[in-house]
Design an enzyme around this catalytic site. Structure first.
Site, PDB file in Angstrom:
ATOM      1  N   HIS A 159       0.717  -1.728   0.150  1.00 54.65           N
ATOM      2  CA  HIS A 159      -0.254  -0.271   0.123  1.00 54.65           C
ATOM      3  C   HIS A 159       1.039   0.931   0.245  1.00 54.65           C
ATOM      4  CE1 HIS A 159      -2.255  -3.169   1.886  1.00 54.65           C
ATOM      5  NE2 HIS A 159      -3.324  -2.812   1.007  1.00 54.65           N
ATOM      6  N   ARG A 186      -5.929  16.920   3.412  1.00 59.77           N
ATOM      7  CA  ARG A 186      -5.350  17.661   5.164  1.00 59.77           C
ATOM      8  C   ARG A 186      -4.094  17.112   4.482  1.00 59.77           C
ATOM      9  NH1 ARG A 186      -8.737  16.047   9.347  1.00 59.77           N
ATOM     10  NH2 ARG A 186     -10.214  16.496   8.186  1.00 59.77           N
ATOM     11  N   GLY A 246      -7.095  10.974   8.305  1.00 56.64           N
ATOM     12  CA  GLY A 246      -8.176  11.109   7.466  1.00 56.64           C
ATOM     13  C   GLY A 246      -7.675  10.907   6.283  1.00 56.64           C
ATOM     14  N   ARG A 250      -1.325  10.573  15.155  1.00 58.37           N
ATOM     15  CA  ARG A 250      -2.710  11.955  14.724  1.00 58.37           C
ATOM     16  C   ARG A 250      -2.830  12.558  15.005  1.00 58.37           C
ATOM     17  NH1 ARG A 250      -7.914  10.671  12.872  1.00 58.37           N
ATOM     18  NH2 ARG A 250      -9.126  10.700  14.133  1.00 58.37           N
ATOM     19  N   ASP A 300     -17.600  17.906  15.840  1.00 61.00           N
ATOM     20  CA  ASP A 300     -18.911  17.478  15.292  1.00 61.00           C
ATOM     21  C   ASP A 300     -19.687  17.446  17.214  1.00 61.00           C
ATOM     22  OD1 ASP A 300     -19.567  16.270  12.882  1.00 61.00           O
ATOM     23  OD2 ASP A 300     -17.530  15.977  13.403  1.00 61.00           O
ATOM     24  N   ASP A 326     -13.349   8.529  18.070  1.00 63.81           N
ATOM     25  CA  ASP A 326     -12.901   9.214  16.679  1.00 63.81           C
ATOM     26  C   ASP A 326     -13.212   8.014  16.268  1.00 63.81           C
ATOM     27  OD1 ASP A 326     -10.651   7.471  17.247  1.00 63.81           O
ATOM     28  OD2 ASP A 326      -9.189   8.424  17.072  1.00 63.81           O
ATOM     29  N   MET A 327     -12.475   7.057  14.702  1.00 67.97           N
ATOM     30  CA  MET A 327     -12.247   6.098  13.853  1.00 67.97           C
ATOM     31  C   MET A 327     -11.882   5.391  13.933  1.00 67.97           C
ATOM     32  SD  MET A 327     -16.041   7.114  11.753  1.00 67.97           S
ATOM     33  CE  MET A 327     -15.881   4.862  11.609  1.00 67.97           C
TER      34      MET A 327
END
Ligand code: HPA
Length: 240
Positions: free
Chosen positions: A5, A25, A21, A88, A205, A180-181
């Site tokens: 990848h 950005r 993400g 992150r 959010d 978050d995810m």
């Protein structure tokens, strides 16, 4: 060399990689904060760049959305490109009434509804925590440059569009600050592979108040978070 990848060459990456993400950005951060930067990955358009922040070699890479995407990149960076520190710099939701849109939250640890950490941890509950020195340095820098941050627990979910009121009440009761995810998965993989990780997020959010940051406003809060992340890379890991 390359991985399934990432098509970067050996030594293209710094030992420190900021990750977010959104590939656009990542490009924004490189263009606005790094000197002498160049693009080092374009596989699947998961853009990565290396350049210099105040003479320190730093890489920026996007990790996509969700734990499966994020940890695939984090694993390949650590195992193949010998990356040692991941920061992150993302966005998160909140359910906390004392936290506002555009506030910055640094994740000390992260719970999750994902099964990935259990799969890797013999079906037990892994305590996914930030690297202490990275957390300490980020808080220290935020104080020094006068940017307010919240520090606390995250909930990393596999399900962005989830309106489960009972679960939101539980998250509030347990004083979860950010949702978050990716964070819980990134922390667990960094621990597994003897690397270090920290997650800093800007609130985009407010789930209870049903508020969202407009795309124009996203930038200023985002810039403060980037400053904290980049400046913190210039500090040594102090023994305290
Ligand atoms: N939930 C999960 N992840 C997020 C959110 C959210 O509300 N906002 C930004 N990332």
């Amino acid at each position: 060399m390359s991985t399934p990848h990432i098509n970067s060459k050996k030594n293209d990456f710094s030992k420190i990689v900021l990750m977010c993400g959104d590939p656009i950005r990542a490009k924004y951060i490189a263009e606005n904060y790094l000197k002498d930067y160049h693009q080092i990955n374009n596989t699947r358009l998961m853009l990565a760049y290396t350049g210099y922040f105040k003479n320190k070699k730093i890489s920026i890479m996007s990790h996509g959305i969700g734990i499966p995407s994020a940890i695939l990149y984090v694993k390949e960076l650590i195992l193949e490109y010998k990356v040692k520190k991941i920061i992150r710099v993302g966005t998160c939701g909140t359910i906390n009434h004392n936290i506002a849109l555009r506030d910055i939250i640094i994740s000390m640890g992260a719970c999750t509804d994902s099964k990935v950490n259990r799969i890797n941890f013999n079906n037990h509950d892994f305590s996914a925590i930030a690297d202490f020195h990275m957390l300490y340095n980020a808080v220290k820098i935020a104080k020094k440059i006068n940017i307010k941050v919240h520090v606390g627990n995250f909930f990393t979910t596999d399900s962005f569009y989830n309106d489960d009121k009972k679960m939101l009440n539980i998250l509030n009761k347990y004083n979860i600050l950010g949702i978050d995810m990716e964070t819980s998965g990134i922390y667990a993989v960094a621990s597994e592979l003897n690397a270090k990780a920290l997650s800093i997020c800007t609130v985009s959010d407010h789930i209870i108040k049903k508020e969202k940051v407009s795309s124009k406003d996203r930038e200023s809060g985002f810039n403060d978070m980037i400053k904290i992340a980049l400046e913190s890379t210039l500090l040594d890991d102090e023994i305290i």
